[in-house]
Design an enzyme around this catalytic site. Structure first.
Site, mmCIF file in Angstrom:
data_model
loop_
_atom_site.group_PDB
_atom_site.id
_atom_site.type_symbol
_atom_site.label_atom_id
_atom_site.label_comp_id
_atom_site.label_asym_id
_atom_site.label_seq_id
_atom_site.Cartn_x
_atom_site.Cartn_y
_atom_site.Cartn_z
ATOM 1 N N HIS A 370 0.790 -1.226 0.311
ATOM 2 C CA HIS A 370 -0.186 0.242 0.185
ATOM 3 C C HIS A 370 1.078 1.801 0.127
ATOM 4 O O HIS A 370 0.128 2.078 -0.268
ATOM 5 C CB HIS A 370 -1.019 0.397 1.256
ATOM 6 C CG HIS A 370 -2.127 -0.719 1.196
ATOM 7 N ND1 HIS A 370 -3.514 -0.490 0.548
ATOM 8 C CD2 HIS A 370 -2.262 -2.242 1.647
ATOM 9 C CE1 HIS A 370 -4.329 -1.696 0.440
ATOM 10 N NE2 HIS A 370 -3.752 -2.290 0.854
ATOM 11 N N LYS A 561 -9.847 14.205 3.526
ATOM 12 C CA LYS A 561 -8.234 12.248 3.958
ATOM 13 C C LYS A 561 -8.090 13.242 5.034
ATOM 14 O O LYS A 561 -7.549 14.005 5.295
ATOM 15 C CB LYS A 561 -8.006 12.372 3.151
ATOM 16 C CG LYS A 561 -7.179 13.659 1.933
ATOM 17 C CD LYS A 561 -6.466 13.653 0.831
ATOM 18 C CE LYS A 561 -7.322 13.617 -0.501
ATOM 19 N NZ LYS A 561 -7.090 12.185 -1.015
ATOM 20 N N ARG A 562 -6.764 12.294 5.357
ATOM 21 C CA ARG A 562 -6.236 11.683 6.429
ATOM 22 C C ARG A 562 -5.211 13.032 6.215
ATOM 23 O O ARG A 562 -5.172 13.577 5.344
ATOM 24 C CB ARG A 562 -5.308 10.778 6.722
ATOM 25 C CG ARG A 562 -6.073 9.478 6.719
ATOM 26 C CD ARG A 562 -6.010 8.839 8.463
ATOM 27 N NE ARG A 562 -4.297 9.117 9.237
ATOM 28 C CZ ARG A 562 -4.303 9.566 10.473
ATOM 29 N NH1 ARG A 562 -5.412 8.723 11.476
ATOM 30 N NH2 ARG A 562 -2.882 9.536 10.624
ATOM 31 N N LYS A 567 0.070 14.511 0.893
ATOM 32 C CA LYS A 567 -1.569 14.864 0.567
ATOM 33 C C LYS A 567 -1.462 16.010 0.130
ATOM 34 O O LYS A 567 -2.781 15.712 -0.554
ATOM 35 C CB LYS A 567 -2.225 14.120 1.274
ATOM 36 C CG LYS A 567 -2.552 12.625 1.087
ATOM 37 C CD LYS A 567 -3.646 12.324 2.406
ATOM 38 C CE LYS A 567 -3.792 10.626 2.833
ATOM 39 N NZ LYS A 567 -4.614 9.790 1.731
ATOM 40 N N THR A 669 -8.488 6.356 -2.951
ATOM 41 C CA THR A 669 -10.205 5.879 -3.364
ATOM 42 C C THR A 669 -11.047 6.835 -2.829
ATOM 43 O O THR A 669 -12.211 7.018 -3.058
ATOM 44 C CB THR A 669 -10.599 4.357 -1.849
ATOM 45 O OG1 THR A 669 -10.249 4.995 -1.006
ATOM 46 C CG2 THR A 669 -9.989 3.217 -2.833
ATOM 47 N N LYS A 673 -14.966 7.620 -4.788
ATOM 48 C CA LYS A 673 -15.645 7.813 -3.800
ATOM 49 C C LYS A 673 -16.576 9.314 -4.812
ATOM 50 O O LYS A 673 -18.013 9.586 -5.254
ATOM 51 C CB LYS A 673 -16.183 8.478 -2.949
ATOM 52 C CG LYS A 673 -15.687 6.646 -2.174
ATOM 53 C CD LYS A 673 -14.834 6.908 -0.715
ATOM 54 C CE LYS A 673 -13.980 6.336 -0.019
ATOM 55 N NZ LYS A 673 -13.488 6.526 1.158
HETATM 56 C C1 LIG Z 1 -12.277 6.587 1.500
HETATM 57 C C2 LIG Z 1 -11.685 7.087 2.879
HETATM 58 C C3 LIG Z 1 -10.339 7.211 3.053
HETATM 59 C C4 LIG Z 1 -9.414 7.163 1.967
HETATM 60 O O1 LIG Z 1 -9.434 8.333 1.465
HETATM 61 P P1 LIG Z 1 -8.481 8.848 0.302
HETATM 62 O O2 LIG Z 1 -8.192 10.003 -0.090
HETATM 63 O O3 LIG Z 1 -8.316 7.620 -0.494
HETATM 64 O O4 LIG Z 1 -7.160 9.540 1.152
HETATM 65 C C5 LIG Z 1 -10.006 7.725 4.696
HETATM 66 N N1 LIG Z 1 -11.325 8.323 5.340
HETATM 67 C C6 LIG Z 1 -12.832 7.974 5.270
HETATM 68 C C7 LIG Z 1 -13.490 7.660 6.443
HETATM 69 C C8 LIG Z 1 -12.774 7.095 3.491
HETATM 70 O O5 LIG Z 1 -13.774 6.967 3.856
#
Ligand SMILES: *Cc1c(COP(=O)(O)O)cnc(C)c1O
Length: 822
Positions: A370, A561-562, A567, A669, A673
Site C-alpha cells: 500500500h 482525507k488524513r 497529500k 479511494t 467516491k
Molecule cells: C475513503 C476514505 C478514506 C480514503 O480517502 P483518500 O482520499 O483516498 O485518502 C479515508 N477515510 C475515510 C473515512 C474514507 O471514507
C-alpha cells in the site's frame, strides 16, 4: 446432525418483509429483548430493536451461506487486515437485504423517524483511513460477488480517536463505540486460541523429528476470543463473516493467583492482556515503533492462522492440501508475521519438512502493498523480534538463508542487490523487514493502481522483481457503490434509476448509459437540483456542528482525507491564501463564489500535520471575517472526519481535491467516491487519478502538476524551491503572509518553520506545483461559469466511473490471485 443424532431438523420459516410484519417484529424485539414498551423506549432502544429485526434476516442468509460454503468444498478467502473502517452498518445491512424502504415505512407507522435513530449508531472506526476503508469495501464486495470469505482483524475497544478542535488545534479523545453494546457481533468463546509471547525454543522431543522441528515454550500467554459480525452482500446473496479478535487473560491461572492473594499481579496480567486490543494505532503511513504494535500484529495473525488451520484440518484432514482450500490475503505488511507463523505451525505442529512447508506457505499467501514511502516500510529491531518471537526469528533466518542462496545461485545479483532482498536490514541496527518477508512468502504481490504497481517494480521491490518477475501484479482499488452511491446519495440514486433503469444496481458499469443524458438540459437541471439538495443538507449539518454559515449556491471545494504532507492540504491552503489576496486586489473580476472545506485527522505525534489543521483554522478565521471577500470565499475545517461524515460531504461536493505529490499516493479511494457522486476532480497524475482520467476522459477532469517521472527528474537535478518561489509572485506573497504571522497575530512565528521547510527543501514539491495548481483552479472557475458545461462533465464522471466498483477489483483478485470462481 443434532445432539440427539437426528439428521433433519426444523428450519425457521422464511421471513416476510413488509412494513406491517416488520413493525410487529420491532415492537416484539423492543419488548422481549430490550424489556421496554413503546412509551418507555428511548431512541437508542428503537435503534437496537430495529437492528435486531434486520439482523434476523441477515442471520438466515448467513447460515445459508455457511451451508453452501461447506457443500461446495471450494477454496475460501481469508482477508487479514489490522484495520476495518466500517462505519455504520444499519442502513447498509437493511439496504443490502432489500428491506430499507419497508423498514422506513414500518418505523413511520410506529411514529419513529429512521434518520434520527440511524444517526445514533456509532461508527465502527477500526481503521485510520483508506487502507482500512478498502478492507471494509472488500468485505462487502466479496459477499456481493459470492466469494466465500472471512475477514480477520482486531476488535479494538477504542477505535480511531475522536477528533475535536479546540482553539483551532486538534484534540484526540477516545472513541467509545461499544458503550451501548454492539448488536451486530456474536462472541464465540468456543473458538478461542492461546497466543504465546517470549520464552525459549527447545529441540523437539519427538524422536524422528526433522532438523527444523522445534518446540517453542512461550513465557507469556493470552487468549484470543473471536467476535463475529455478519457482512451482507448486495441483495443478500451471500453473508460472510468478519471475525475480530479480543485479547483476554488466561482465566484459571489468574484465578489461582488471585485466590493465592496475588491480587496486584493478577490484575496487572489481566490489564496487560486487555491492553493488547485496546487501541488502534493512530498512525498513517508511518511505522508505530512500539512493542505493543508488534504484539498486536502477532496476536491477530496467530489467532487467525490457528483458526484457519483448525478449520482446514476439521474439514479436509490433511494440512498439505491447505493451499487448495485457503487463500490468505495480507492487507499490507501488518499481518506479514503470519508467514512465519504458518511455517511454525507446519514445521513444529505438523512435522512437515522445511521445503514442503515453504512451498505450502507461498502457495497460500498473497500480499498487497500500500505504500512506497520509505519511512512507512515496516521493520522491527532484531533484538525485539527475537525476544518476543524467538521461534519466528529462527524461521526468518532459515527462510532468509534459502532465499539468498536462491538469489546467489541465479547469478544475476551483486552484494547490493542481495542486501536489498534480504529479510534482514543489515545497515546499522539490524531489523526484520516485513515487506520482504511478505514478498518472499507470497505467490502474488499486488499494487493498488497501475502507476503504483509500476513504481513498485522500479523502487522498493526492484531486485525482488528481477528474482521473481511474475510475482508483481496490479489490482486497482475500487469502492462499493452500494454505500458510496446508492445509500449515501439517495437523490442521485433515484435520478439515475429514473433515467436508465435498475441494471446499474447489479452492474455498476451500466452507469455508462447515463452518458447520453450528459447534454440533455432537462436532465442536467434535475442533476444540479439533486446536488443542490445535498449541499443544503451539508450546510445544515455544518450550521449545527460548527455554527458555520455557508451558501449552497457557492462552489463546494472539498479536501477530506488524513492530514499528511504528501497529500498536500498545505498546497490547497496556500492557494486559498493567494486567492483571498487576488480577490481583494481585483474585486472587479468575475470571481466564482467558493466554499473550501477541509476535514481529516492528523496522527497525534505528527507535528506538521497538526500545524496544518491549525493553519486551516487560522486562515478560515481571517477570510470568513473579512467583508471584502464575503460571498466569494469561505474556508472551513470540519472536525472528526469519519465514514459517516464522508457520506454527508461527498454527495455535496462540486470539486474533489486529489492533489498529492505525484508518485506518493498509492491509489486513493476518496477520489473515486467523489467522482461517482458527480464532483469534478482537480488532481495530479498520481495513484488511481491516472486511470480515472483514462475512464472519464481528459476533458472531464482537471489535471495539473508534475508527473511522477518529472518529480524524480527534478529531484535528481537538484530541485531548488527558492528559485521557483522567486519566479512566482503569488506564491511568494502567500508564503510570506503565512510565515510573517498575518493569520496568526497571537503567535506570529507559528508557521515560520513550516514555511521555511518549503524554502529549504520542499520535499513534497508544493512550490514546484503551485502555479500549475493555481492555473488549474482558474480553469475550474471557467467551467463553473458555464453551469451546463459543468453539469455535462459531472454527469460524464458519474457515467464512466463504474469500473471503479470494488466488485470489479474483487473479481480480479478472485480470478488472478485466489483462483476462486466468480
Ligand atoms: C475513503 C476514505 C478514506 C480514503 O480517502 P483518500 O482520499 O483516498 O485518502 C479515508 N477515510 C475515510 C473515512 C474514507 O471514507
Amino acid at each position: 446432525m443434532n445432539l440427539k443424532g437426528q439428521t433433519t431438523l426444523p428450519k425457521p420459516a422464511p421471513r416476510q418483509v413488509d412494513p406491517q410484519v416488520l413493525a410487529h417484529e420491532i415492537v416484539e424485539r423492543l419488548t422481549y429483548r430490550i424489556g421496554k414498551n413503546a412509551t418507555a423506549a428511548k431512541p437508542h432502544d428503537w435503534l437496537h430493536a430495529v437492528i435486531l429485526a434486520i439482523r434476523d434476516r441477515v442471520i438466515d442468509a448467513w447460515i445459508a451461506s455457511t451451508e453452501k460454503t461447506y457443500e461446495q468444498q471450494g477454496r475460501r478467502v481469508y482477508y487479514l487486515s489490522l484495520e476495518f473502517l466500517i462505519g455504520r452498518l444499519m442502513r447498509d445491512a437493511a439496504s443490502n437485504m432489500e428491506m430499507l424502504d419497508d423498514m422506513q415505512a414500518a418505523l413511520s407507522s410506529l411514529g419513529v423517524d429512521i434518520d434520527i435513530i440511524a444517526a445514533l449508531e456509532p461508527d465502527a472506526a477500526l481503521g485510520n483511513g483508506g487502507l482500512g476503508r478498502l478492507a471494509a469495501c472488500f468485505m462487502e464486495s466479496m459477499a456481493t460477488v459470492d466469494v466465500p470469505a472471512y475477514g480477520y482483524g482486531i476488535r479494538y475497544v477504542n477505535g480511531m480517536f475522536r477528533q475535536e478542535i479546540s482553539d483551532g488545534w486538534q484534540v484526540e479523545l477516545p472513541e467509545t463505540w461499544l458503550t451501548h453494546g454492539n448488536p451486530w457481533e456474536f462472541e464465540r468463546r468456543e473458538a478461542s486460541y492461546e497466543i504465546g509471547f517470549g520464552g525459549r525454543v527447545d529441540p523437539s522431543e519427538n524422536e524422528d523429528a526433522s532438523q527444523h522441528q522445534m518446540r517453542w515454550r512461550p513465557a507469556e500467554r493470552v487468549i484470543a476470543t473471536p467476535y463475529d459480525t455478519p457482512i451482507a452482500g448486495w441483495r443478500g446473496k451471500r453473508v460472510n463473516t468478519l471475525r475480530l479478535w479480543e485479547a483476554q487473560p488466561i482465566d484459571p491461572i489468574l484465578l489461582d493467583r488471585f485466590n493465592a492473594g496475588d491480587h496486584l499481579g493478577a490484575l496487572t496480567e489481566s490489564n496487560r492482556a486487555e491492553a493488547l486490543t485496546r487501541v488502534l494505532y493512530p498512525a498513517d503511513s508511518s511505522p508505530a515503533g512500539q512493542e505493543l504494535r508488534l504484539r498486536q500484529e502477532y496476536f491477530f495473525s496467530s489467532a487467525s492462522l490457528q483458526d484457519i488451520v483448525r478449520r482446514h484440518i476439521q474439514y479436509f484432514g490433511d494440512i498439505r492440501t491447505l493451499p487448495d482450500k485457503a487463500a490468505i490475503q495480507l492487507n499490507d505488511t501488518h499481518p506479514a508475521v503470519a508467514v512465519a507463523e504458518l511455517m511454525r505451525i507446519l514445521l513444529d505442529n505438523h512435522g512437515v519438512d522445511f521445503d514442503e512447508a515453504w512451498d505450502i506457505t507461498r502457495r497460500t499467501f498473497s500480499y498487497t502493498n500500500h505504500t512506497l514511502l520509505p519511512e512507512a516500510l515496516e521493520s522491527w529491531p532484531v533484538p525485539l523480534f527475537e525476544r518476543l518471537l524467538p521461534r519466528h526469528m529462527q524461521i526468518v533466518y532459515a527462510v532468509n538463508s534459502r532465499l539468498l542462496g536462491e538469489a546467489r545461485r541465479s547469478g544475476q545479483f551483486d552484494d547490493r542487490a542481495i542486501g536489498a532482498i534480504s529479510l534482514i536490514d543489515e545497515g546499522g541496527e539490524r531489523r526484520v523487514r516485513m515487506g520482504n518477508l511478505a514478498f518472499a512468502g507470497s505467490h502474488s504481490v499486488n499494487g493498488v493502481s497501475a502507476l503504483h504497481t509500476e513504481l513498485m517494480k522500479e523502487t522498493v521491490f526492484a531486485d525482488f522483481h528481477r528474482l521473481y518477475p511474475a510475482r508483481i501484479n496490479n489490482k486497482t482499488n475500487g469502492v462499493t457503490f452500494r454505500r458510496w452511491l446508492m445509500q449515501c446519495n439517495h437523490g442521485l440514486f433515484e435520478l439515475v434509476r429514473e433515467a436508465i433503469g435498475d441494471r446499474f444496481m447489479d452492474d455498476p458499469e451500466a452507469l455508462r448509459e447515463l452518458d447520453r443524458f450528459a447534454d440533455d438540459s432537462a436532465f442536467q437541471e434535475k442533476f444540479l437540483a439533486v446536488k443542490r439538495a445535498n449541499k443544503v443538507a451539508l450546510a445544515d449539518l455544518l450550521r449545527q456542528r460548527v455554527n458555520a454559515r455557508i451558501d449552497p449556491s457557492a462552489l463546494f471545494d472539498i479536501q477530506i482525507k488524513r492530514i499528511h504532507e504528501y497529500k498536500r492540504q498545505l498546497l490547497n491552503i496556500i492557494e486559498a491564501v493567494s486567492l483571498y489576496d487576488q480577490i481583494r486586489s481585483h474585486p472587479e473580476k468575475d470571481w466564482v463564489p467558493r466554499v473550501k472545506l477541509f476535514g481529516g485527522k492528523a496522527a497525534p505525534s505528527y507535528h506538521n500535520a497538526k500545524l496544518i489543521i491549525k493553519l486551516a483554522g487560522d486562515v478560515a478565521r481571517a477570510v470568513n471575517h473579512d467583508p471584502a471577500v464575503q460571498g466569494l470565499l469561505k474556508v472551513q475545517f470540519v472536525p472528526n472526519y469519519n465514514v459517516s461524515l464522508a457520506e454527508m460531504m461527498i454527495p455535496a461536493a462540486d470539486l474533489s481535491e486529489q492533489i498529492s505529490t505525484a508518485g506518493m499516493e498509492a491509489s486513493g479511494t476518496g477520489n473515486m467516491k467523489f467522482a461517482v457522486n458527480g464532483a469534478l476532480t482537480i488532481g495530479t497524475l498520481d495513484g488511481a487519478n491516472v486511470e480515472m482520467r483514462d475512464h472519464v476522459g481528459e476533458e472531464n477532469i482537471v489535471i495539473f502538476g508534475l508527473t511522477a517521472a518529472q518529480v524524480n527528474e527534478r529531484r535528481a537535478h537538484g530541485y531548488d524551491p527558492r528559485e521557483v518561489i522567486g519566479q512566482s509572485r503569488e506564491l511568494g506573497q502567500a508564503l510570506d503572509a503565512i510565515a510573517s504571522g498575518v493569520f496568526s497575530p497571537d503567535d506570529p512565528g507559528r508557521y515560520r518553520d513550516l514555511v521555511q521547510g518549503i524554502y529549504d527543501h520542499d520535499w513534497f514539491m508544493v512550490a514546484a506545483d503551485f502555479d500549475s495548481y493555481s492555473a488549474a483552479q482558474r480553469r475550474v472557475d471557467g467551467i463553473w461559469h458555464d453551469q451546463a458545461l459543468w453539469a455535462s462533465k459531472a454527469i460524464h464522471n458519474v457515467a464512466r466511473m463504474g469500473w471503479f466498483s470494488s466488485d470489479r477489483t474483487i473479481r480480479e483478485y478472485a480470478t488472478d490471485i485466489w483462483k476462486v470462481p466468480v
